[in-house]
Design an enzyme around this catalytic site. Sequence first.
Site, mmCIF file in Angstrom:
data_model
loop_
_atom_site.group_PDB
_atom_site.id
_atom_site.type_symbol
_atom_site.label_atom_id
_atom_site.label_comp_id
_atom_site.label_asym_id
_atom_site.label_seq_id
_atom_site.Cartn_x
_atom_site.Cartn_y
_atom_site.Cartn_z
ATOM 1 N N ASN A 198 26.242 -17.054 9.067
ATOM 2 C CA ASN A 198 25.075 -16.421 8.453
ATOM 3 C C ASN A 198 24.891 -14.965 8.868
ATOM 4 O O ASN A 198 24.509 -14.121 8.058
ATOM 5 C CB ASN A 198 23.803 -17.233 8.751
ATOM 6 N N GLY A 236 24.966 -22.329 16.148
ATOM 7 C CA GLY A 236 25.239 -23.150 14.980
ATOM 8 C C GLY A 236 24.273 -24.310 14.891
ATOM 9 O O GLY A 236 23.203 -24.304 15.511
ATOM 10 N N GLY A 268 26.265 -28.404 18.249
ATOM 11 C CA GLY A 268 25.914 -27.894 19.564
ATOM 12 C C GLY A 268 25.857 -28.980 20.615
ATOM 13 O O GLY A 268 26.281 -28.790 21.767
ATOM 14 N N GLU A 314 22.503 -21.823 20.908
ATOM 15 C CA GLU A 314 21.430 -21.422 19.995
ATOM 16 C C GLU A 314 21.606 -22.275 18.750
ATOM 17 O O GLU A 314 22.529 -22.076 17.967
ATOM 18 C CB GLU A 314 21.524 -19.927 19.682
ATOM 19 N N CYS A 358 18.458 -18.150 11.432
ATOM 20 C CA CYS A 358 17.920 -19.147 12.369
ATOM 21 C C CYS A 358 16.425 -18.991 12.566
ATOM 22 O O CYS A 358 15.694 -19.974 12.639
ATOM 23 C CB CYS A 358 18.635 -19.033 13.713
ATOM 24 N N GLU A 404 20.126 -15.071 24.925
ATOM 25 C CA GLU A 404 20.990 -13.970 24.532
ATOM 26 C C GLU A 404 20.139 -12.717 24.440
ATOM 27 O O GLU A 404 18.915 -12.778 24.332
ATOM 28 C CB GLU A 404 21.667 -14.276 23.189
#
Length: 476
Positions: free
Chosen positions: A146, A222, A227, A244, A278, A457
């Site tokens: 994305n 993802g 995950g 994430e 997201c 992050e």
Amino acid sequence: MKMQINGKAMEACDGEFFDIINPATGELIDRVPRGTGEDAAVAVEVASSAVCGWASTAPQQKAGIFYRAAEITRLRKDALAVLLTKEQGKPLAEAKNEIEGFANVLEYYCGLAGSLRGDFIPVPQNGYAFTVKKPLGVCAAIIPWNMPALIMAWKIGPALISGNTLVLKPASNTPLTNLTLASILSEAGLPAGVLNVVTGPGEVVGETLVKSHKVKKISFTGEARTGKRVAELAVGGMKKVTLELGGSDPMLVCDDANLENAVAGALKGRFYNCGQTCTAVKRVYVFESIAEEFIKKLEAGIRNLRVGNGIHENIDMGPLNNRRQWEFIKELVAEVEVNDEGRIVTGGRVPENSACSKGYFFEPTLVVDVPGESRLLKEEVFGPVLPVVRVKNLDEAIEEANSTCYGLGASIWTKNLDRARLGCEQLNAGIIWINQHLKVAPEVPFGGTRESGIGRENGPDALSEYLDLKTIMLKI
């Protein structure tokens, strides 16, 4: 396009390729190697051999490479944006914004290159104690389709500036921009082996990276199911993990909110990148007293969105990236109609115009009065569908907002500081916006709670995810 291992373009070991398709036209853009487990293992070995040299490289030299890469990226922004639009589908303006974001993140980490300091701890009975921060070694990053350029920067920035080497696995739908940006870093002076890009299926390349005993850290962005699989595999090797995993971000609109700003925030927050972000606005909870006016303004704004091939001028929303997402969105909207789960105010269909006939297009859709059990409110909806729910007050809005398993982002729209404070305290989310949504600057720690993931992050906090803390006790 070819994989990049040890600074060189390479074919897959078995010579197989997979096609990269333009989601707006169905046309073949390029072919990339279908990497194997052996390819991933070779990349890990190469990254391992480069660890010592890169870890001992002066911070100023690391920063200089990043700065030059950012400079080259900006000089080629237009061409990179065209490539990103063709493989991902987003409008050209959004693609340019993302490429600029890649450069911004690299520049941000330039400023942190020399900041990896430890502490001095007086221990009178035992002399002195020092802490030092050391790179982990070989890291691996698995990124989604994305926002491939921006999320690539989020991974490589803290990993490389901390002195680690990295193996990057791009999404199979969108590897071209990643490979090109990796070439730019090499051109800017990044030594061979420090960054290696292996294209291929996640269940082959990704799993090999996660299972490798030489990989000390996994950063994955993802869907939650994948995950969790990454976490299960990583725990056996006691690896550091950043996950994430997306979310179902709520937007709370109070009766004292600036309606024009809130409507604009909902439009941008939901339909940017065709809703495939997201932290996109996934659900809106609006006070009953202003709901009709808010919905009316929101409907007008949605009807004005221009849908089409993102490569053309004046397009507000491109196609969904792939058939799987397209079918999922069609299925969800069909459920709304079949199960009477709300009222579709506008949208809800595949566009009928010929310009959208060959791609994965879907009309921007507004659904109101959605019941709490609807999948539109419980699942992560990665697409251009916005459900709106009326609530009596802020307490009800917060309760409904917290009713999913996710906890990535949330926003509250109000002029009242007490309401804003209450929202910040009680909303379950890793990042909370007040009178805005979606923006995440490189300086800002980003990540979720609950099933939206673990770790952070961006910002200085991201560096700790790529470092080991070593304590030294000294007595003279």
